[in-house]
Design a protein around this motif. Structure first.
Motif, mmCIF file in Angstrom:
data_model
loop_
_atom_site.group_PDB
_atom_site.id
_atom_site.type_symbol
_atom_site.label_atom_id
_atom_site.label_comp_id
_atom_site.label_asym_id
_atom_site.label_seq_id
_atom_site.Cartn_x
_atom_site.Cartn_y
_atom_site.Cartn_z
ATOM 1 N N ARG A 144 0.809 -1.245 0.046
ATOM 2 C CA ARG A 144 0.090 -0.074 0.131
ATOM 3 C C ARG A 144 0.943 1.223 -0.072
ATOM 4 N NH1 ARG A 144 -2.639 -3.145 4.320
ATOM 5 N NH2 ARG A 144 -4.458 -4.127 3.361
ATOM 6 N N LYS A 145 1.902 1.233 1.025
ATOM 7 C CA LYS A 145 2.726 2.316 0.980
ATOM 8 C C LYS A 145 3.701 2.757 -0.511
ATOM 9 C CE LYS A 145 4.199 1.570 5.653
ATOM 10 N NZ LYS A 145 5.269 1.274 6.517
ATOM 11 N N VAL A 146 3.994 1.518 -1.379
ATOM 12 C CA VAL A 146 4.295 1.745 -2.540
ATOM 13 C C VAL A 146 3.513 2.333 -3.533
ATOM 14 C CG1 VAL A 146 5.118 0.213 -4.744
ATOM 15 C CG2 VAL A 146 6.130 -0.371 -2.335
ATOM 16 N N LEU A 147 2.066 1.983 -3.572
ATOM 17 C CA LEU A 147 1.306 2.482 -4.344
ATOM 18 C C LEU A 147 0.907 3.841 -3.955
ATOM 19 C CD1 LEU A 147 -1.504 -0.477 -4.579
ATOM 20 C CD2 LEU A 147 -0.064 0.155 -6.115
ATOM 21 N N ARG A 148 0.821 4.353 -2.788
ATOM 22 C CA ARG A 148 0.741 5.639 -2.260
ATOM 23 C C ARG A 148 1.922 6.664 -2.697
ATOM 24 N NH1 ARG A 148 -1.345 3.429 2.713
ATOM 25 N NH2 ARG A 148 0.749 3.545 3.625
ATOM 26 N N GLU A 149 3.141 5.951 -2.833
ATOM 27 C CA GLU A 149 4.318 6.693 -3.217
ATOM 28 C C GLU A 149 4.292 6.834 -4.732
ATOM 29 O OE1 GLU A 149 7.775 8.625 -2.676
ATOM 30 O OE2 GLU A 149 6.474 8.157 -1.067
ATOM 31 N N ALA A 150 3.537 5.772 -5.332
ATOM 32 C CA ALA A 150 3.434 5.894 -6.912
ATOM 33 C C ALA A 150 2.414 6.725 -7.455
ATOM 34 C CB ALA A 150 3.318 4.593 -7.429
ATOM 35 N N GLY A 151 1.442 7.370 -6.448
ATOM 36 C CA GLY A 151 0.351 7.974 -6.753
ATOM 37 C C GLY A 151 -0.818 7.240 -7.403
ATOM 38 N N LEU A 152 -0.612 5.929 -7.218
ATOM 39 C CA LEU A 152 -1.747 5.002 -7.611
ATOM 40 C C LEU A 152 -2.928 4.486 -6.472
ATOM 41 C CD1 LEU A 152 0.588 2.859 -9.797
ATOM 42 C CD2 LEU A 152 -0.892 4.744 -10.474
ATOM 43 N N GLU A 153 -3.237 5.335 -5.576
ATOM 44 C CA GLU A 153 -4.216 5.148 -4.718
ATOM 45 C C GLU A 153 -5.374 4.864 -5.057
ATOM 46 O OE1 GLU A 153 -3.179 6.801 -0.382
ATOM 47 O OE2 GLU A 153 -2.739 8.459 -1.857
#
Length: 377
Positions: free
Chosen positions: A368-377
């Protein structure tokens, strides 16, 4: 101890079976299919349609990766070519030659590509669907198998139309309408607009949902495990799937704990715990290749430098300490007839379930952190 016995009774009840033995048998079948069931997917289309790039995208690979399907403006596929999923050897995507080529005439195409081998067909086009595509779909339909139309290279169309002052939504609507018009003889065809470069956009997630809906449960899980994670929705579906498998693994652990053999329960638990965490790690897109592709997709180079490989080792070490301590008590309990066996079963079930769910939650949170960092929330 009462709460542990309540836990395993709840798990037996949830399995739909009446006894631990019956529930365990069902759990073994579920786990075997989860890790081993085969899935063969056919991808076909005319030369230059982007089918090889689409095969690579479904395998979370870039076109220039070492194991990627070769791409080009001329026909690069002359025989049905298998491409194994990089982390799931039981999943194979078949890059099929374009229909209508000299060696693969439309009338004999399905026979020549070994039709029965595949679970379903993805018919790819980057411009328009043609007579051969329609003919192929009709033949597949006659044989009662599933097919899906994939309109590829949508990102290129949007860029081209944008230069003319036409916005994204109008372009997508126009392309979808054109596809429906071309394929109206099929009835109500499944049409999905995708970009092999950016699977976080357009209809990729809808396509995966449609593919899963047509599969038996065991193969639904296999497909979901294998697809790349470019949205929170896909990730959460994967998390729920692994949660169910964790309970099945814990049931088997409980059944093994009954046997009064020193170390048997611990060694069996550790083997499957390692496989479970490794599968989560790859399925959640935490491996280096997945992070590298994601970093290029969202143009955030620092994502590829994230170090996630130590997570699995940490969870396995944590599991070893937790399950090792539990295994000794379980073994001593198993020496006591009837009551002791029941106690060892409950203890092993609870310990294994807690270890798996704790590790799963931690890996999911990292994803989830990776997706947030990637802007894909």
């Amino acid at each position: 101890m009462d709460s542990q016995r309540s836990d395993i009774n709840e798990a037996i009840q949830a399995s739909g079976e009446a006894t631990l033995e019956q529930a365990t048998k069902k759990a073994k079948e579920k786990i075997d299919s989860f890790f081993n069931v085969r899935l063969d997917i056919a991808v076909t289309g005319e030369t230059g349609s982007g089918k090889s790039s689409f095969v690579n995208a479904l395998r979370s690979l870039k076109d220039n990766d070492e194991d990627a399907a070769p791409t080009g403006s001329t026909e690069t596929t002359t025989e049905p070519t298998p491409y194994q999923h990089p982390t799931m050897p039981n999943v194979t995507l078949w890059d099929l030659p374009g229909i209508g080529s000299p060696k693969f005439k439309a009338k004999t195409y399905l026979k020549n590509v070994k039709f029965d081998r595949y679970e379903f067909f993805l018919i790819v086009s980057s411009v328009r669907f043609r007579e051969n595509d329609i003919m192929l779909a009709k033949e597949i339909k006659k044989k009662k198998k599933l097919f899906y139309f994939v309109r590829s290279k949508i990102d290129n169309d949007i860029k081209s139309e944008k230069r003319k002052g036409i916005d994204k939504e109008k372009t997508l609507s126009k392309i979808r309408t054109n596809c429906e018009e071309e394929l109206k003889r099929i009835g109500n065809p499944n049409i999905f607009l995708v970009s092999s470069w950016d699977t976080s956009e357009f209809d990729f997630e809808k396509l995966i949902d449609a593919l899963r809906s047509g599969l038996p449960q065991s193969k639904k899980n296999t497909l979901l495990q294998s697809v790349p994670v470019y949205s929170v929705a896909i990730l959460e579906k994967k998390v729920r799937m692994f949660q169910k498998i964790a309970w099945a693994i814990a049931l088997i652990s409980g059944a093994i704990a009954v046997a009064p053999v020193p170390g048997l329960s611990f060694s069996s638990d550790m083997a499957i715990v390692g496989s479970f965490f490794t599968s989560c790690y790859h399925s959640f897109g935490l491996d280096h290749k997945s992070l590298e592709r994601l970093s290029e997709l969202v143009n955030k180079p620092h994502l590829k430098s994230l170090k996630m490989s130590s997570l699995v080792a940490e969870f396995i070490k944590m599991s070893s300490l937790r399950l090792g301590a539990s295994a000794l008590v379980e073994f001593l309990c198993s020496l006591v007839p009837v009551a002791g066996s029941a106690a060892s079963t409950a203890m092993s079930f609870t310990a294994t379930r807690d270890v798996l769910l704790k590790g799963l939650d931690a890996l999911a949170e990292e994803a989830r952190k990776v997706l947030r960092e990637a802007g894909l929330e």
